[in-house]
Each structure stands twice: as structure tokens, then as C-alpha cells.
Scaffold this motif. Structure first.
Motif, PDB file in Angstrom:
ATOM      1  N   PHE A  40       0.842  -1.186  -0.040  1.00  0.00           N
ATOM      2  CA  PHE A  40       0.157  -0.077  -0.085  1.00  0.00           C
ATOM      3  C   PHE A  40       0.804   1.378   0.096  1.00  0.00           C
ATOM      4  CE2 PHE A  40      -2.740  -3.187   2.170  1.00  0.00           C
ATOM      5  CZ  PHE A  40      -3.593  -3.089   1.305  1.00  0.00           C
ATOM      6  N   PRO A  56      -7.954   1.251   0.697  1.00  0.00           N
ATOM      7  CA  PRO A  56      -7.948  -0.279   0.854  1.00  0.00           C
ATOM      8  C   PRO A  56      -9.645  -0.625   1.172  1.00  0.00           C
ATOM      9  CG  PRO A  56      -5.969   0.604   2.066  1.00  0.00           C
ATOM     10  CD  PRO A  56      -6.852   1.668   1.396  1.00  0.00           C
ATOM     11  N   ILE A  58     -15.523 -13.672  -3.092  1.00  0.00           N
ATOM     12  CA  ILE A  58     -14.842 -13.332  -1.936  1.00  0.00           C
ATOM     13  C   ILE A  58     -15.790 -12.798  -0.956  1.00  0.00           C
ATOM     14  CG2 ILE A  58     -13.210 -11.285  -1.043  1.00  0.00           C
ATOM     15  CD1 ILE A  58     -11.685 -11.587  -3.852  1.00  0.00           C
ATOM     16  N   ARG A  59     -16.836 -12.253  -0.961  1.00  0.00           N
ATOM     17  CA  ARG A  59     -17.711 -11.746  -0.258  1.00  0.00           C
ATOM     18  C   ARG A  59     -18.065 -12.552   0.973  1.00  0.00           C
ATOM     19  NH1 ARG A  59     -16.935  -7.628  -1.594  1.00  0.00           N
ATOM     20  NH2 ARG A  59     -18.308  -5.929  -2.558  1.00  0.00           N
ATOM     21  N   HIS A  60     -18.116 -12.372   2.180  1.00  0.00           N
ATOM     22  CA  HIS A  60     -18.402 -13.045   3.401  1.00  0.00           C
ATOM     23  C   HIS A  60     -17.627 -14.415   3.127  1.00  0.00           C
ATOM     24  CE1 HIS A  60     -22.168 -10.550   2.844  1.00  0.00           C
ATOM     25  NE2 HIS A  60     -21.110  -9.818   3.608  1.00  0.00           N
ATOM     26  N   ASN A  61     -16.418 -14.271   2.770  1.00  0.00           N
ATOM     27  CA  ASN A  61     -15.648 -15.481   2.886  1.00  0.00           C
ATOM     28  C   ASN A  61     -14.131 -15.286   3.805  1.00  0.00           C
ATOM     29  OD1 ASN A  61     -13.788 -17.806   2.435  1.00  0.00           O
ATOM     30  ND2 ASN A  61     -14.239 -17.819   0.071  1.00  0.00           N
ATOM     31  N   PRO A  62     -14.147 -15.998   4.761  1.00  0.00           N
ATOM     32  CA  PRO A  62     -13.304 -15.715   5.787  1.00  0.00           C
ATOM     33  C   PRO A  62     -11.520 -16.050   5.383  1.00  0.00           C
ATOM     34  CG  PRO A  62     -14.397 -17.576   6.451  1.00  0.00           C
ATOM     35  CD  PRO A  62     -15.139 -17.030   5.648  1.00  0.00           C
ATOM     36  N   GLN A  94      -8.588 -13.795  -5.417  1.00  0.00           N
ATOM     37  CA  GLN A  94      -7.957 -12.714  -4.855  1.00  0.00           C
ATOM     38  C   GLN A  94      -6.728 -12.060  -5.788  1.00  0.00           C
ATOM     39  OE1 GLN A  94      -7.051 -12.948  -0.805  1.00  0.00           O
ATOM     40  NE2 GLN A  94      -8.336 -11.473  -0.191  1.00  0.00           N
ATOM     41  N   LEU A 119      -9.358  -7.366   5.482  1.00  0.00           N
ATOM     42  CA  LEU A 119      -8.932  -7.394   4.108  1.00  0.00           C
ATOM     43  C   LEU A 119      -9.118  -8.603   3.766  1.00  0.00           C
ATOM     44  CD1 LEU A 119      -6.010  -4.933   4.041  1.00  0.00           C
ATOM     45  CD2 LEU A 119      -8.323  -4.535   3.591  1.00  0.00           C
ATOM     46  N   GLY A 120      -9.549  -9.711   4.320  1.00  0.00           N
ATOM     47  CA  GLY A 120      -9.438 -11.124   3.857  1.00  0.00           C
ATOM     48  C   GLY A 120      -8.148 -11.904   3.717  1.00  0.00           C
ATOM     49  N   LEU A 121      -7.344 -11.511   4.442  1.00  0.00           N
ATOM     50  CA  LEU A 121      -6.097 -12.180   4.355  1.00  0.00           C
ATOM     51  C   LEU A 121      -5.345 -12.902   5.143  1.00  0.00           C
ATOM     52  CD1 LEU A 121      -4.231  -8.687   2.662  1.00  0.00           C
ATOM     53  CD2 LEU A 121      -4.884 -10.731   1.292  1.00  0.00           C
ATOM     54  N   PRO A 142     -10.545 -16.098   1.586  1.00  0.00           N
ATOM     55  CA  PRO A 142     -10.710 -16.429   0.152  1.00  0.00           C
ATOM     56  C   PRO A 142      -9.381 -16.940  -0.522  1.00  0.00           C
ATOM     57  CG  PRO A 142     -11.012 -13.776   0.971  1.00  0.00           C
ATOM     58  CD  PRO A 142     -10.457 -14.832   2.102  1.00  0.00           C
ATOM     59  N   PHE A 175     -10.548  -6.563  -1.540  1.00  0.00           N
ATOM     60  CA  PHE A 175      -9.951  -6.575  -0.421  1.00  0.00           C
ATOM     61  C   PHE A 175     -11.016  -6.217   0.721  1.00  0.00           C
ATOM     62  CE2 PHE A 175      -6.142  -6.516  -2.923  1.00  0.00           C
ATOM     63  CZ  PHE A 175      -5.528  -7.499  -2.557  1.00  0.00           C
ATOM     64  N   SER A 176     -12.397  -6.186   0.341  1.00  0.00           N
ATOM     65  CA  SER A 176     -13.280  -6.067   1.384  1.00  0.00           C
ATOM     66  C   SER A 176     -14.241  -7.432   1.430  1.00  0.00           C
ATOM     67  CB  SER A 176     -14.128  -5.073   1.212  1.00  0.00           C
ATOM     68  OG  SER A 176     -14.063  -4.321  -0.219  1.00  0.00           O
ATOM     69  N   PRO A 177     -14.124  -8.304   2.108  1.00  0.00           N
ATOM     70  CA  PRO A 177     -15.023  -9.535   2.070  1.00  0.00           C
ATOM     71  C   PRO A 177     -16.311  -9.292   3.041  1.00  0.00           C
ATOM     72  CG  PRO A 177     -12.737  -9.814   3.550  1.00  0.00           C
ATOM     73  CD  PRO A 177     -12.722  -8.798   2.535  1.00  0.00           C
ATOM     74  N   TRP A 178     -15.900  -8.158   4.073  1.00  0.00           N
ATOM     75  CA  TRP A 178     -17.147  -7.840   4.716  1.00  0.00           C
ATOM     76  C   TRP A 178     -17.286  -6.257   4.588  1.00  0.00           C
ATOM     77  CZ3 TRP A 178     -18.611 -12.335   6.735  1.00  0.00           C
ATOM     78  CH2 TRP A 178     -17.552 -13.367   6.804  1.00  0.00           C
TER      79      TRP A 178
END
Lengths: 223, 441
Positions: A80, B303, A120-124, A131, B368-370, A126, B309-312
Motif C-alpha cells: 500500500f 483499501p 470473496i464476499r463473506h468468505n473468511p 484474490q 482485508l480477507g488475508l 478467500p 479486499f473487502s470480504p465484509w
């Protein structure tokens, strides 16, 4: 090299420290100390120069550093940084299919990135396939292509073939009741709006980059 | 009191102190493997992260790394012909070979996690990591990058000295030989009856022979570059020498010298790991400082609005809704990353920052689902955890496991030495290690 005099006894071991060893052993230990010290210093210096910005030393000895670092010690920690990505990039694709009666038809655009995001949504946890695969393939493509989609070096052609393979894998050999003959890719870029508390004005209109049609290698499906 | 009293030189005795420091340091570097608990945590964390990743990607393994994966075998072949990266998957294109390598990588991770034949496990783990990652370089992220580096570094450490099946076996053998020694009692433990001498190790010999045969085969087929051949043959021969010395001259000088070599390699590599983690944070922080989004305090906002990078999204957008919170976390991240390497000189500050970084990485896992990236980074951070804290956690965990599973640790060592936490600690603690009682020491 004279061994130190006040060496403590080796913890947990039966025999004493370096001082209790015979001369050949002490020489061997001294050489090992020197070798480890040199290797650690060389390694850390190379890694430091590899992650540091371009500087006086790397402009002169960059090849030497690269030779040591690549391929196994390559690293990039500009996470980032210097700025986070501030736009959502989606990769889309469509296909030209040949129907049974010999006519051809062009499918609508399919937002492949949106399909990844849905997964990816609501997937702890991914998957890398959702991704990283398309996202990194696309940045590989853009970093190895100049204006008018002109490939830069052999990596350019490689990245094009990679993006095409991803599209072909996701479409499969048949789509909309016809055999896939050509595919086309486009990318949409949508800047993220400035935060509500900011007085910055950012144009959030989506722009498209459309690539030429690519013929599919039809050897496998024999059509 | 004289007006012109002489101010004592601050450099007085510096030479002596320096000499003493160097000799003391040298004794420590040659005599012990420093940070045994820390390297054990690093070993377990990275092998766990990689194993969980491989299990998670099991349904996608063909797409990611298989012969007909999206990054095709021919593309990989072309790239590797150019950069000479190591991957056993390039030896043949076969589907069966791929399945063997993928499954083997999982098994090697489990071996390393448990610390079973740790040195061999670490080599097999490294082979698995490099082979899969180098096969498809464009599907990885920062987490894969850290695992790649640490997989190589771990090979050179003695990371199985505590919290491993190896350390438990060593403790049991030591216990047996102590019992056998003076009183020459009959050993009535059926399981250990065969281990009459201190170093009877059939499993090790079989493992070594099988791997030796494999090494002969791949060398004969010309599959290894000379560099890798030297490395693998070197480790293979070192294992033989170490075994021979332990068996035939356990209390003699060659054993001590080899022990010193292993400690030196371990300690040098531990320094590399420590500096590597510092470089990760330093570069991550210093490059951020140059970005105007990190300067104006909005960097975190972006981000949190990146779709992939936003599963939630609800959570991400809620976090991004407060300008103040975004600013605090944005600035906090840069401050912590830039400052961290320098706080190593102050134990308390270091521990506070360490806790902050671990919390931040744990949040990244969710927000971020990582999760695998985060586990890898938290593990890298763990090399800086205080020994006292690690031992306390280890003790709690082993007690809980024993209480829950009844007797999940049915070890001779645990029976032979009532009250000793053989399951958790394996070896007596050297007095050199300070054992502070809590996190901020």
C-alpha cells in the motif's frame, strides 16, 4: 585469533567451551565464525540494497545485487505504498462463438472480476484464484505493455498469453451454445470517491481500456 | 570540594568492557542456540500457515499449480529457463508427479509443525514452498513472499530444540540412558526396549537412506543445478557425520565442534531473520511516508473501499466512515512501522509495539480477507516475543491439552520425571536465558 579466556561452560553440554578445545578445533571454530560473519554480512547488505530505493551503490553495482538476490531472495514490501491503490479495476471479457449452423455470435461482456468479488464476499479465507490470479495477471499485463497495447520484451507476450489463458479457462471451450473462436478483454477503472470529510473532488466516472480480439487456440477442442 | 575536579572520562575502561563483551558474546554464539522458543514459534507458525493455505487451496490446486494451470507449464518453463528458480515441478510435466509434490508439501509442513526430524522436515518444507511458489509466481502475495524467505532461513536454524517431537525423543533417550547407566536396571518399558544405547535410531537411518537414494537418482538424471546439488548433498552428509559422532564419540571433541558449527549457523540465521523482519517494516513504513495519502491521513480509507479486499463491506465501510479513526490508524501504522526497528533497543517499548502490530495484522486477516498473509506476518513478529511470555503460553497450552485429552502425552519422559513439563519444554533451561514473568517484562 586468540580464543577468549573467560569462556563460560557450555550450558547443558558435557564438555567445556571453545577454550577447552585443541588447537585444530579452535582454528576450525575461528574459521567458522569468520565464514558465518561474512555470509550474514553479505546477505544482509544485498537484501538491504535490494529493498532500498535506487541509490549511489545500486546504480553502480545493481547487477551484482540482482545476481545475488534473484530468484530466491526477491522481495517487495511496498505494501500500500507509497500510496494505496485508489481505484477499482475490473477485467471483463467477451467471446465470439461459432454456432452449429456456421453463424457467429458475439457474447455480452462478462465482468470476471465481479465474479471473483462475489466469491470473496463473506468468505473468511478467500482463495488466491479469486484474490490474486486476475488482479496480478492484469497488473503484469499493464506493466509489460506500452501505448496501443504494444508488448515490451518477451515478458509482454508472456503476460498477454497469460491473460488470454485465464479468460479461456473461465469461459471454457463452449459458451452460449457455440464454440469459442476469439476472445476480447477490456478493463474498467473506477476511481474511489474522496472521503466524505474531504473537500477534494474526484471524478469517479468509469473509463475503459479495450484490447484487440485474440484468436483462441482451437487445437484442443478440434472444432 | 575542589573547583577544578577532573571529570572522569566516559571512555575509561571501554577497551576492557569491549573485550569482555566480545569474548562473552562469542561464547554465547558458539555455546548456545539463541532464541530456542522464538525459533520454535517461527517454525510452527510458518509451517502452519503454509499447510493451512495448501489445504484451503486443495480444490484449486490444479488451477494454481497443476500441469494445466492458468500459468501453463510451458510458460513456467520459459520463465524458469530465464531466472533459474528452483522447482521440482519443472522436472516433469506429469499429473501424478504434481499430486505427489502437492501432497508431499502438506506432509512436510506437518512434519515441521510437529518438529519430527526437524532438520530434514525443514529441507522438505523448503523444497515444497519453493517448488509450488516458483511454479506460479503470479498468484502469490506478500504472505507467500515471507513464507518463501523464511522457508529458506529455517533450514539453517536449530528450530526443533523445544516444542517438538524431536526434543521429546531426546529427553526420553537422555532419561533412559541416565537410568540405565549407573544401576544397570532392567528396562521394562516395552516401547523403549530397543533403544538400549543412547543413539540407536532406526527411523533416522531409514529416512536418511531413502532420501540419499532419491538424491542419487535426481543427481544422476541431471535434474539439480550444481548449486542445489551442493546444498542437498551437504546437508545429507552432515546428517551422517552428526549421527556418527553422536554414536561413536558423544562426549568427545568432534561432537563439541559440530555443536558449535550448528549453533553458529543457527545464530547467524536468527540475526538474518531478525534483520529481515526489521527491513520489512522499515521499507513498508519509509515508502509510505513518501505517499500523499499517508501524509493527509486518508490512506486507510482506500483499501477499505477496494472491492477485492473487502470480504465484509459493511464492516469495512463502517471503519472507513470515521475520518478521525481513519487518520489515527493511518498515522499509527506509519509510526509503528518506521519506529519498530529502533525500539528493539528498549524492551518495554518494543513489546508494546509488538502487541500493536500483532493486533493490526489480526485485524487485516479479517477486514482485508488475508488470513494466511496475517498469520505469516504475526509469526514473523513472534521472533521478538519475550522468552518468559512464550514459556508461560507453552506451559498453559500443554497443561490444557493434558487436562482435556486425559493422557495425550503418554511419554516415558513424563512418567519418569514426575513434575517435569517434559511435554512442553523437553530440555532443561539454560541459566543464560532470562525468564521475565510477563509481556512487558
Amino acid at each position: 585469533m586468540e580464543p577468549p579466556e573467560d569462556v563460560r561452560a557450555r550450558p547443558g553440554g558435557g564438555s567445556g567451551g571453545v577454550g577447552a578445545l585443541s588447537l585444530p578445533s579452535r582454528i576450525a571454530v575461528a574459521l567458522a565464525v569468520a565464514a558465518v560473519a561474512v555470509m550474514v554480512a553479505v546477505h544482509l547488505l544485498a537484501v538491504f540494497l535490494h529493498v532500498a530505493p535506487e541509490n549511489t551503490i545500486t546504480t553502480q553495482h545493481g547487477d551484482l545485487v540482482a545476481e545475488y538476490i534473484y530468484p530466491e531472495f526477491e522481495q517487495n514490501w511496498k505494501l500500500f505504498a507509497p500510496n494505496p491503490v485508489q481505484q477499482n479495476i475490473h477485467v471483463w471479457a467477451r467471446a465470439e462463438v461459432r454456432k452449429g449452423d456456421g453463424s457467429t455470435e458475439t457474447t455480452g461482456w462478462v465482468d470476471l472480476t465481479a465474479m471473483d468479488i462475489a466469491d470473496i464476499r463473506h468468505n473468511p479465507a478467500p482463495s488466491h484464484t479469486k484474490q490474486n490470479e486476475l488482479r496480478r495477471a492484469w497488473s503484469f499485463y499493464t506493466s509489460t505493455h506500452g501505448d496501443q497495447n504494444r508488448p515490451i520484451g518477451t515478458r509482454g507476450e508472456m503476460s498477454r498469453a497469460y491473460v488470454q489463458r485465464i479468460v479461456e479457462t473461465r469461459f471454457g471451450p463452449r459458451l452460449n451454445g457455440g464454440a469459442v473462436e476469439r476472445v476480447q478483454v477490456r478493463a474498467s477503472t473506477t476511481p474511489i470517491a474522496a472521503p466524505p470529510w474531504s473537500n477534494e473532488k474526484i471524478n469517479t466516472a468509469t473509463s475503459f481500456q479495450v484490447l484487440p480480439w485474440w484468436p483462441v487456440d482451437t487445437k484442443e477442442d478440434g472444432s | 570540594m575542589s573547583e577544578r575536579s577532573i571529570v572522569p572520562s566516559p571512555f575509561a575502561g571501554l577497551g576492557r568492557a569491549l573485550g569482555k563483551g566480545i569474548s562473552g558474546g562469542l561464547a554465547r554464539l558458539t555455546g548456545t542456540a539463541i532464541g530456542r522458543y522464538q525459533t520454535a514459534v517461527v517454525r510452527m507458525g510458518f509451517s502452519l500457515a503454509w499447510m493451512l493455505f495448501l489445504l484451503r487451496e486443495w480444490p484449486h490446486r490444479q488451477e494454481l499449480y497443476g500441469p494445466d494451470g492458468v500459468w501453463s507449464w510451458d510458460m513456467a518453463h520459459q520463465l524458469i529457463a530465464d531466472n533459474h528458480a528452483f522447482s521440482v515441478l519443472m522436472w516433469t510435466r506429469g499429473q501424478l508427479w504434481f499430486e505427489v509434490v502437492y501432497a508431499g508439501a502438506i506432509v512436510a509442513s506437518a512434519m515441521l509443525l510437529l518438529g519430527w526430524r526437524t532438520r530434514t522436515a525443514s529441507l522438505l518444507f523448503m523444497i515444497g514452498v519453493l517448488s509450488l511458489q516458483n511454479r506460479s509466481v503470479f498468484v502469490g502475495d506478500g504472505g507467500d513472499n515471507v513464507i518463501h524467505l523464511m522457508a529458506i532461513y529455517l533450514v539453517l536454524t536449530r528450530c526443533g530444540q523445544v516444542w517438538s517431537l524431536d526434543s521429546r525423543r531426546r529427553a526420553r533417550i537422555a532419561e533412559n540412558s541416565r537410568e540405565d547407566g549407573p544401576q544397570d536396571s532392567q528396562d521394562d518399558d516395552p516401547e523403549d526396549g530397543s533403544e538400549r544405547g543412547p543413539q540407536r535410531d532406526t527411523t533416522g537411518i531409514v529416512l536418511w537412506s531413502v532420501l540419499g537414494a532419491a538424491l542419487v537418482l535426481v543427481t544422476a538424471l541431471g535434474l539439480l543445478s550444481w548449486g542445489w546439488a551442493v546444498i542437498f548433498w551437504g546437508f545429507w552428509l552432515a546428517q551422517a557425520v552428526w549421527w556418527a559422532v553422536n554414536r561413536y564419540a558423544p562426549d568427545r571433541e568432534p561432537r563439541t565442534v559440530l555443536d558449535i558449527f550448528a549453533n553458529l549457523a543457527h545464530n547467524g540465521t536468527l540475526l538474518v531473520i531478525i534483520v529481515e523482519v526489521c527491513l520489512i517494516y522499515a521499507t513498508a513504513g519509509w515508502y509510505k511516508i513518501q505517499g500523499n495519502r499517508w501524509q493527509d491521513g486518508t490512506a486507510l480509507y482506500y483499501p477499505l473501499h477496494l472491492d477485492d479486499f473487502s470480504p465484509w463491506p459493511e464492516l469495512s465501510h463502517a471503519m472507513a466512515s470515521s475520518g478521525l479513526m481513519v487518520m489515527v490508524i493511518t498515522y499509527g501504522t506509519v509510526i509503528v512501522q518506521v519506529a519498530f526497528p529502533f525500539t528493539l533497543f528498549n524492551r518495554r517499548v518494543k513489546n508494546v509495539l509488538l502487541a500493536l502490530m500483532m493486533v493490526e495484522h489480526a485485524s487485516i486477516a479479517v477486514v482485508l480477507g488475508l488470513p494466511f498473509f496475517s498469520l505469516a506476518m504475526i509469526t514473523a513478529d513472534a521472533v521478538f516475543l519475550p522468552t518468559g511470555f512464550l514459556r508461560w503460553v507453552g506451559d498453559r497450552v500443554s497443561r490444557r491439552v493434558r487436562r482435556m485429552g486425559g493422557r495425550t502425552v503418554p511419554e516415558a519422559a513424563a512418567e519418569a520425571a514426575p513434575g517435569a513439563d517434559a511435554g512442553a519444554q523437553g530440555q532443561p533451561e539454560p541459566s543464560a536465558d532470562p525468564a521475565p514473568s510477563n509481556l512487558v517484562g
